[in-house]
Design a protein around this motif. Structure first.
Motif, short mmCIF file in Angstrom:
data_model
loop_
_atom_site.label_atom_id
_atom_site.label_comp_id
_atom_site.label_asym_id
_atom_site.label_seq_id
_atom_site.Cartn_x
_atom_site.Cartn_y
_atom_site.Cartn_z
N SER A 11 0.85 -1.19 0.00
CA SER A 11 0.00 0.00 0.00
C SER A 11 0.89 1.24 0.00
CB SER A 11 -0.92 0.01 1.22
OG SER A 11 -0.18 0.13 2.40
N PHE A 12 0.38 2.30 -0.62
CA PHE A 12 1.14 3.54 -0.67
C PHE A 12 0.20 4.72 -0.70
CE2 PHE A 12 0.33 2.35 -5.03
CZ PHE A 12 -0.02 3.55 -5.63
N ASN A 13 0.72 5.85 -0.25
CA ASN A 13 -0.02 7.10 -0.29
C ASN A 13 0.98 8.19 -0.69
OD1 ASN A 13 -2.00 9.13 0.13
ND2 ASN A 13 -1.14 9.51 2.16
N CYS A 15 1.93 11.58 -0.50
CA CYS A 15 1.59 12.71 0.38
C CYS A 15 1.84 14.05 -0.29
CB CYS A 15 2.43 12.65 1.65
SG CYS A 15 2.23 11.14 2.58
N GLU A 36 4.21 7.55 1.60
CA GLU A 36 4.08 6.64 2.74
C GLU A 36 3.90 5.24 2.18
OE1 GLU A 36 1.67 9.61 5.79
OE2 GLU A 36 0.55 8.13 4.62
N TRP A 37 4.77 4.31 2.57
CA TRP A 37 4.69 2.92 2.12
C TRP A 37 4.17 2.06 3.26
CZ3 TRP A 37 5.08 1.95 -2.84
CH2 TRP A 37 5.79 2.83 -3.64
N ASN A 38 3.13 1.27 3.01
CA ASN A 38 2.57 0.33 3.98
C ASN A 38 2.26 0.99 5.33
OD1 ASN A 38 2.73 -1.83 2.12
ND2 ASN A 38 4.88 -2.09 2.61
N GLY A 39 1.77 2.23 5.29
CA GLY A 39 1.36 2.91 6.51
C GLY A 39 2.50 3.50 7.33
N GLY A 40 3.71 3.41 6.82
CA GLY A 40 4.87 3.93 7.56
C GLY A 40 5.06 5.42 7.34
#
Length: 66
Positions: A11-13, A15, A36-40
């Motif tokens: 997962s990614f976002n 930002c 943000e990768w995998n919620g990190g």
């Protein structure tokens, strides 16, 4: 034991979009983004993206201190 498809899902976002480094005739672009990768925590990321940002190529991720 093989990992299931869900376990391998990334997962990614995105930002913040920092900028486009290169554009290709295919519509893909090499971009620098804060991702943000995998919620990190967000990291600086440089990689190729398709026009809809659903598919990506290999890239590099840099931590803020790098």
């Amino acid at each position: 034991m093989a990992a299931t498809e869900r376990e391998r899902e990334i997962s990614f976002n995105i930002c913040q979009k920092i900028g486009v480094i290169a554009s290709y005739q295919s519509g893909w672009k090499k971009e620098a983004n804060l991702v943000e990768w995998n919620g990190g925590p967000a990291k600086i990321d440089i990689r190729d993206w398709d026009p809809s940002h659903e598919h990506m190529g290999k890239g590099i991720t840099l931590y803020p201190e790098e």
